[in-house]
Write a protein that holds these residues in place. Sequence first.
Motif, PDB file in Angstrom:
ATOM      1  N   THR A 292      49.808  32.774  30.526  1.00  0.00           N
ATOM      2  CA  THR A 292      50.743  32.382  31.584  1.00  0.00           C
ATOM      3  C   THR A 292      50.536  33.177  32.870  1.00  0.00           C
ATOM      4  O   THR A 292      51.161  32.878  33.894  1.00  0.00           O
ATOM      5  CB  THR A 292      52.200  32.592  31.110  1.00  0.00           C
ATOM      6  N   ARG A 294      49.088  34.415  36.375  1.00  0.00           N
ATOM      7  CA  ARG A 294      48.458  33.702  37.478  1.00  0.00           C
ATOM      8  C   ARG A 294      46.943  33.832  37.415  1.00  0.00           C
ATOM      9  O   ARG A 294      46.202  32.892  37.716  1.00  0.00           O
ATOM     10  CB  ARG A 294      48.958  34.261  38.828  1.00  0.00           C
ATOM     11  N   ASP A 297      45.461  31.052  35.434  1.00  0.00           N
ATOM     12  CA  ASP A 297      45.970  29.715  35.725  1.00  0.00           C
ATOM     13  C   ASP A 297      44.932  28.949  36.557  1.00  0.00           C
ATOM     14  O   ASP A 297      44.655  29.316  37.696  1.00  0.00           O
ATOM     15  CB  ASP A 297      47.287  29.821  36.503  1.00  0.00           C
ATOM     16  N   ASN A 299      45.170  26.221  38.083  1.00  0.00           N
ATOM     17  CA  ASN A 299      45.774  25.612  39.271  1.00  0.00           C
ATOM     18  C   ASN A 299      45.970  26.607  40.411  1.00  0.00           C
ATOM     19  O   ASN A 299      46.306  26.224  41.527  1.00  0.00           O
ATOM     20  CB  ASN A 299      47.118  24.966  38.911  1.00  0.00           C
TER      21      ASN A 299
END
Length: 454
Positions: A292, A294, A297, A299
């Motif tokens: 989880t 950043r 991630d 995206n």
Amino acid sequence: MKKVITYGTYDLLHQGHINLLRRAKALGDYLIVGVTNDNFDRERGKLNVKNNVLERVEAVRATGYADQIIIEDYVGQKIDDIQKYDVDIFAIGSDWEGKFDYLNEFCQVVYLPRTEGISSTMLRAEQDNEVKIGISGAGRIARRFPKEVSVVNAVNVCSVYDTDTDKADHFIRQTEEECPMFKVRRSESFEELVNQVDAVYIATPHLEHYKQAKYALQQGKHVLCETPLVLREDQARELYQIAEEKGLVLLEANKTAYCPAFNHLITMIKSGLIGEVVDIEASESKVWGDPTLRELDPNQAGGSFYELGSYPLLPIMKLMGTGYQNLNIYSRMENGVDIYTKGVLRYDKAVCSFKVGLGVKTEGNLVISGTKGYAYVPAPWWKTDYFELRYEDQNKNKKFFYSWDGEGLRYEVQEFISCIYNHRLNSARLRRDESIAMARVMEQFAERTNFMEI
């Protein structure tokens, strides 16, 4: 012949310095003046030196009082110098009263009266207009920023903006506790932040860098942007062009690039101490299991290479230049991001490689191989405080020790402020062409050119 020795930084040489040198000279027949070098001053937390060591040496020479000028490089050198030069008297300003009594074992210690009402600190205060900095992004890196900035002269952290107001408020409370000299307020928008400051430190996720840096530059603000600056070559070129046209400082905040020890290493290698460089291997890795984050991630441009890649690319670009012939990239992918990436760059007469990982652990060394020897920097080499030059004849091996102060951000901030004050739009620590070349490599990774998944 009676020999006298004294030491100082002699930044912004003023009448007080001249008076002290004159009084020291009057104590004997021969005056030796020790001028502290730039790295030694940094190690002592003095990040406000405006004149470099060569300029300060020339200023001391111009007074006509020094018979000999030497450079002070390390703690404990005063004892070595007193014995080496057969010194009779050690002289220093009275503001150091009692601090050098231990030298009485080696020579006479004299504390000279200092000139009241004048100092380099006062001159800086008169000359410097405080640089007001606003921070965009209140995450982990940004929370380290105020404490690091507090040791750099004439900087004021005054505003913060984050889309998450809770993070911004936490940043303000932490700053009030750790650095009460800064009165930070929360800006309601990035535009409001930019409007209130002279310079912006951008510590947002990677994909925000381009548009925020561009807006701040267009509004006439200096920009210090976390690494990687951007992920595309054309964006990097555009940002540096805007900065050039507007006479602004744009600096990529790669803390290793501004570290004194790393710069000393690069200087030594370029001077030929290990011969011609034919190979560079640089690695950095961490094992982060929380998907989880950043940094993992897809995206938010997560993954090993975007997060860590600019650090191992740095010594390659500094030593071999930006004109590599070919780059092949190999990555292990999971959940849309690379947990491990290896790159191999081919130059005309050298080959260089880097390894980064957020889910694969490797030894984080830097090894620079040359025709006469090699340089070895152990993990964590990106926080350089120690390195070795090694040779076939081990008796020629040399070890170098330095201080890495705090989180290391103070070095990039000091360079940023120095560039602003001295109107230097390009830093030799991390040149524009090197920053642009790193963005080009990031873009190649994004486009999966010469890319193989493993």
